[in-house]
Design a protein around this motif. Structure first.
Motif, PDB file in Angstrom:
ATOM      1  N   GLY A  52      30.868  37.689  38.951  1.00 56.10           N
ATOM      2  CA  GLY A  52      29.971  38.364  39.880  1.00 56.10           C
ATOM      3  C   GLY A  52      29.824  37.635  41.207  1.00 56.10           C
ATOM      4  N   TYR A  53      30.711  36.678  41.461  1.00 56.24           N
ATOM      5  CA  TYR A  53      30.639  35.924  42.719  1.00 56.24           C
ATOM      6  C   TYR A  53      31.010  36.829  43.904  1.00 56.24           C
ATOM      7  CZ  TYR A  53      31.658  32.453  46.299  1.00 56.24           C
ATOM      8  OH  TYR A  53      31.679  31.724  47.463  1.00 56.24           O
ATOM      9  N   GLN A  54      30.273  36.650  45.016  1.00 54.77           N
ATOM     10  CA  GLN A  54      30.510  37.431  46.229  1.00 54.77           C
ATOM     11  C   GLN A  54      30.585  36.524  47.441  1.00 54.77           C
ATOM     12  OE1 GLN A  54      26.940  39.946  45.820  1.00 54.77           O
ATOM     13  NE2 GLN A  54      28.297  41.735  45.734  1.00 54.77           N
ATOM     14  N   ALA A  61      32.494  42.357  43.725  1.00 58.60           N
ATOM     15  CA  ALA A  61      32.344  40.979  43.248  1.00 58.60           C
ATOM     16  C   ALA A  61      33.449  40.678  42.239  1.00 58.60           C
ATOM     17  CB  ALA A  61      30.961  40.784  42.611  1.00 58.60           C
ATOM     18  N   THR A  62      33.591  39.412  41.877  1.00 60.25           N
ATOM     19  CA  THR A  62      34.609  39.009  40.897  1.00 60.25           C
ATOM     20  C   THR A  62      34.206  39.473  39.499  1.00 60.25           C
ATOM     21  OG1 THR A  62      33.523  36.854  40.634  1.00 60.25           O
ATOM     22  CG2 THR A  62      35.316  37.002  42.237  1.00 60.25           C
ATOM     23  N   LYS A  90      38.949  48.203  40.242  1.00 61.58           N
ATOM     24  CA  LYS A  90      39.573  47.093  40.958  1.00 61.58           C
ATOM     25  C   LYS A  90      39.937  47.512  42.377  1.00 61.58           C
ATOM     26  CE  LYS A  90      43.495  43.886  40.850  1.00 61.58           C
ATOM     27  NZ  LYS A  90      44.723  43.449  40.136  1.00 61.58           N
ATOM     28  N   VAL A  91      39.506  46.696  43.348  1.00 60.49           N
ATOM     29  CA  VAL A  91      39.804  46.990  44.744  1.00 60.49           C
ATOM     30  C   VAL A  91      40.652  45.896  45.393  1.00 60.49           C
ATOM     31  CG1 VAL A  91      37.739  48.389  45.065  1.00 60.49           C
ATOM     32  CG2 VAL A  91      37.623  45.929  45.507  1.00 60.49           C
ATOM     33  N   GLY A  92      40.939  44.843  44.623  1.00 56.84           N
ATOM     34  CA  GLY A  92      41.718  43.740  45.155  1.00 56.84           C
ATOM     35  C   GLY A  92      41.556  42.505  44.289  1.00 56.84           C
ATOM     36  N   THR A  93      41.816  41.356  44.879  1.00 57.17           N
ATOM     37  CA  THR A  93      41.676  40.099  44.142  1.00 57.17           C
ATOM     38  C   THR A  93      40.931  39.069  44.975  1.00 57.17           C
ATOM     39  OG1 THR A  93      43.827  39.319  44.963  1.00 57.17           O
ATOM     40  CG2 THR A  93      43.799  40.423  42.811  1.00 57.17           C
ATOM     41  N   ALA A  94      40.287  38.169  44.271  1.00 57.02           N
ATOM     42  CA  ALA A  94      39.678  37.005  44.907  1.00 57.02           C
ATOM     43  C   ALA A  94      40.609  35.830  44.631  1.00 57.02           C
ATOM     44  CB  ALA A  94      38.292  36.743  44.331  1.00 57.02           C
ATOM     45  N   GLU A  95      41.224  35.297  45.656  1.00 58.93           N
ATOM     46  CA  GLU A  95      42.175  34.200  45.519  1.00 58.93           C
ATOM     47  C   GLU A  95      41.422  32.874  45.660  1.00 58.93           C
ATOM     48  OE1 GLU A  95      45.353  34.664  44.919  1.00 58.93           O
ATOM     49  OE2 GLU A  95      45.579  36.806  45.314  1.00 58.93           O
ATOM     50  N   VAL A  96      41.473  32.071  44.589  1.00 57.02           N
ATOM     51  CA  VAL A  96      40.828  30.759  44.633  1.00 57.02           C
ATOM     52  C   VAL A  96      41.740  29.787  45.367  1.00 57.02           C
ATOM     53  CG1 VAL A  96      39.907  28.841  43.279  1.00 57.02           C
ATOM     54  CG2 VAL A  96      39.602  31.204  42.484  1.00 57.02           C
ATOM     55  N   THR A  97      41.209  29.133  46.379  1.00 57.67           N
ATOM     56  CA  THR A  97      41.983  28.174  47.176  1.00 57.67           C
ATOM     57  C   THR A  97      41.484  26.761  46.912  1.00 57.67           C
ATOM     58  OG1 THR A  97      40.464  28.375  49.058  1.00 57.67           O
ATOM     59  CG2 THR A  97      42.348  29.892  48.967  1.00 57.67           C
ATOM     60  N   LEU A 147      38.797  41.647  41.858  1.00 59.96           N
ATOM     61  CA  LEU A 147      37.638  41.999  42.679  1.00 59.96           C
ATOM     62  C   LEU A 147      37.304  43.446  42.357  1.00 59.96           C
ATOM     63  CD1 LEU A 147      35.866  40.754  44.937  1.00 59.96           C
ATOM     64  CD2 LEU A 147      37.437  41.770  46.590  1.00 59.96           C
ATOM     65  N   VAL A 148      36.109  43.691  41.837  1.00 57.66           N
ATOM     66  CA  VAL A 148      35.779  45.034  41.333  1.00 57.66           C
ATOM     67  C   VAL A 148      34.468  45.543  41.925  1.00 57.66           C
ATOM     68  CG1 VAL A 148      37.008  44.641  39.170  1.00 57.66           C
ATOM     69  CG2 VAL A 148      34.564  44.118  39.314  1.00 57.66           C
ATOM     70  N   THR A 149      34.327  46.852  41.891  1.00 57.35           N
ATOM     71  CA  THR A 149      33.096  47.488  42.384  1.00 57.35           C
ATOM     72  C   THR A 149      31.958  47.259  41.394  1.00 57.35           C
ATOM     73  OG1 THR A 149      33.764  49.567  41.339  1.00 57.35           O
ATOM     74  CG2 THR A 149      34.338  49.261  43.651  1.00 57.35           C
ATOM     75  N   GLN A 150      30.754  47.131  41.913  1.00 59.78           N
ATOM     76  CA  GLN A 150      29.601  46.822  41.082  1.00 59.78           C
ATOM     77  C   GLN A 150      28.800  48.062  40.678  1.00 59.78           C
ATOM     78  OE1 GLN A 150      28.995  43.288  40.127  1.00 59.78           O
ATOM     79  NE2 GLN A 150      31.118  43.755  40.679  1.00 59.78           N
ATOM     80  N   SER A 151      29.159  49.201  41.205  1.00 57.83           N
ATOM     81  CA  SER A 151      28.459  50.447  40.849  1.00 57.83           C
ATOM     82  C   SER A 151      29.388  51.620  41.115  1.00 57.83           C
ATOM     83  CB  SER A 151      27.164  50.603  41.642  1.00 57.83           C
ATOM     84  OG  SER A 151      27.441  50.657  43.034  1.00 57.83           O
TER      85      SER A 151
END
Length: 448
Positions: free
Chosen positions: A316-318, A338-339, A381-388, A410-414
């Protein structure tokens, strides 16, 4: 011919230990000290995340000797899971397996012919005592012949992503020692080859796919046909009758497989768990039985003493400036994103501060203006959160070649419903007149 292993094995173990001048001493590796592993190749993997925290020549293909049997164990578990065999399935010993069992130069529990053995009996002898003949018997049972089983081994290795790996038999013996029984389709002069990375990957898969395997590999000794068979993993807690081995005991050790041939020297794929944290270690081509355990202790101490698994980013990180994206044709103007899961990593010191996140939106879900079109489902799913990672040292990658833990969905929350046709029409009309008005204003401005 039967040999009284109950008397021979403990005597051999005690003799070797007494002759050795090397003993495993508790070690503590400071963060500033380099980890010097005295083996040709080595690797250390955090089991929870699959992160490699140490590696030395990890991709060097070397003979794994009896560490080969980890793949044989895996395929036995898989055959049972698929219903091909069960632990109670029985089989008899072929001439080939019997000839290996009667050879005192290799591990053997003294199998008899014209007698039924269960899969469980054969498996335990293989996993605990590193018995070669029982490995062959299981291979023949599952595949019909060892040659066909070798094909299964290599196919599974390829499926797992075990590069620098080639199996030519199910035991880890040199093919040249098998006489007329060299598995069909393999080179009579070949040896199994496997890198430390591939051995760790295989161990990782066995432990995570079939964790019950550890219930056997952690057994220091057992009874087989009225005789005591002993586990060659001296880092387990052996009983009082093997008190001389207690100097090698490592707290939390519960597997996995030793290996030794003249060519391979001494190897060990080990695993230990402490306070819920598990590491997998591999050392290959150490100079002695004692050295392989001593170097394994160094590796595991390094893992347990220096690293702590931390949740770097929760589920749920944003990102503050990208917590929502605009919605087209929806009853809501925007939707939160959020993730979908947490990111955890073994870190030491202040390494956690060096991690960051970057969003990568999917072109299939979000248009070039950064908008998503309704209807939208919750969890879409709308994309990805890339951890750097912005520090100097982020380890050696991950053991699973086809999975990237640093890439989180990265997904929609509602959910957002599509607006009704009337509101969409009004919106379109409004947009039409807005465009006309804007055009008129721009034209009038052009007159002055």
């Amino acid at each position: 011919m039967r040999y009284n292993l109950k008397k021979i094995v403990p005597l051999l173990l005690v003799t070797v230990v007494m002759l050795s001048a090397i003993a495993i001493q508790p070690s503590s590796v400071n963060a500033a000290e380099p980890l010097d592993i005295e083996a040709e190749s080595a690797i250390l993997v955090d089991n929870e995340t699959g992160k490699i925290v140490y590696a030395k020549n990890p991709d060097m293909a070397l003979p794994p000797a009896s560490m080969t049997k980890i793949m044989t164990e895996y395929l036995v578990h898989e055959a049972i899971e698929e219903g091909q065999i069960s632990w109670d399935t029985t089989t008899q010993i072929s001439d080939y397996a019997y000839s290996i069992s009667a050879d005192t130069s290799s591990s053997g529990v003294g199998l008899e012919q014209n007698k039924d053995y269960t899969v469980k009996e054969l498996y335990d002898a293989m996993a605990i005592n590193s018995d070669n003949a029982t490995s062959i018997a299981l291979a023949e049972l599952i595949a019909g012949s060892e040659g066909e089983f070798v094909k299964m081994m290599n196919a599974k290795a390829e499926e797992m992503g075990m590069t620098d790996t080639e199996f030519v038999n199910s035991t880890g013996l040199a093919n040249s020692s098998l006489g007329d029984n060299v598995p069909e389709g393999t080179d009579p002069n070949a040896n199994n080859l496997m890198s430390a990375r591939s051995s760790a990957l295989l161990a990782y898969r066995l432990i995570n796919d079939y964790p019950e395997a550890l219930d056997v590999t952690k057994i220091p000794s057992a009874e087989f046909e009225g005789e005591t068979i002993t586990n060659w993993n001296w880092m387990l807690k052996h009983g009082e009758e093997s008190s001389s081995l207690q100097q090698f005991h490592y707290e939390g050790m519960d597997g996995l497989k030793t290996g030794h041939t003249d060519l391979a020297k001494y190897g060990f794929t080990g695993t230990a768990e402490r306070d819920g944290n598990r590491f997998i270690s591999v050392v290959m081509k150490a100079e002695s039985m004692e050295a392989r355990f001593q170097e394994t202790a160094k590796l595991l101490d390094y893992g347990f003493n220096q690293f702590e698994n931390q949740e770097i980013f929760p589920a749920g990180y944003q990102l503050e400036d990208k917590s929502s994206i605009p919605v087209l044709k929806g009853k809501e103007d925007s939707v939160q994103v959020a993730t979908d899961k947490a990111f955890t990593a073994p870190v030491r010191g202040e390494q956690a501060d060096n991690y960051g996140v970057e969003y990568q939106f999917s072109e299939d879900a979000v248009n070039e203006d950064g908008e998503i079109t309704a209807p939208i489902e919750k969890g879409e799913k709308v994309g990805t959160a890339e951890v750097t990672y912005n520090g100097d040292d982020d380890g050696y990658g991950y053991i699973m070649p086809d999975k990237n833990p640093k890439q989180i969905n990265l997904v929609t929350q509602s959910a957002v419903e599509k607006d009704n046709w009337f509101m969409l029409t009004l919106g379109a009309i409004g947009n039409f007149f807005t465009d006309i008005f804007s055009t008129v204003v721009d034209t009038v401005k052009g007159w002055f």
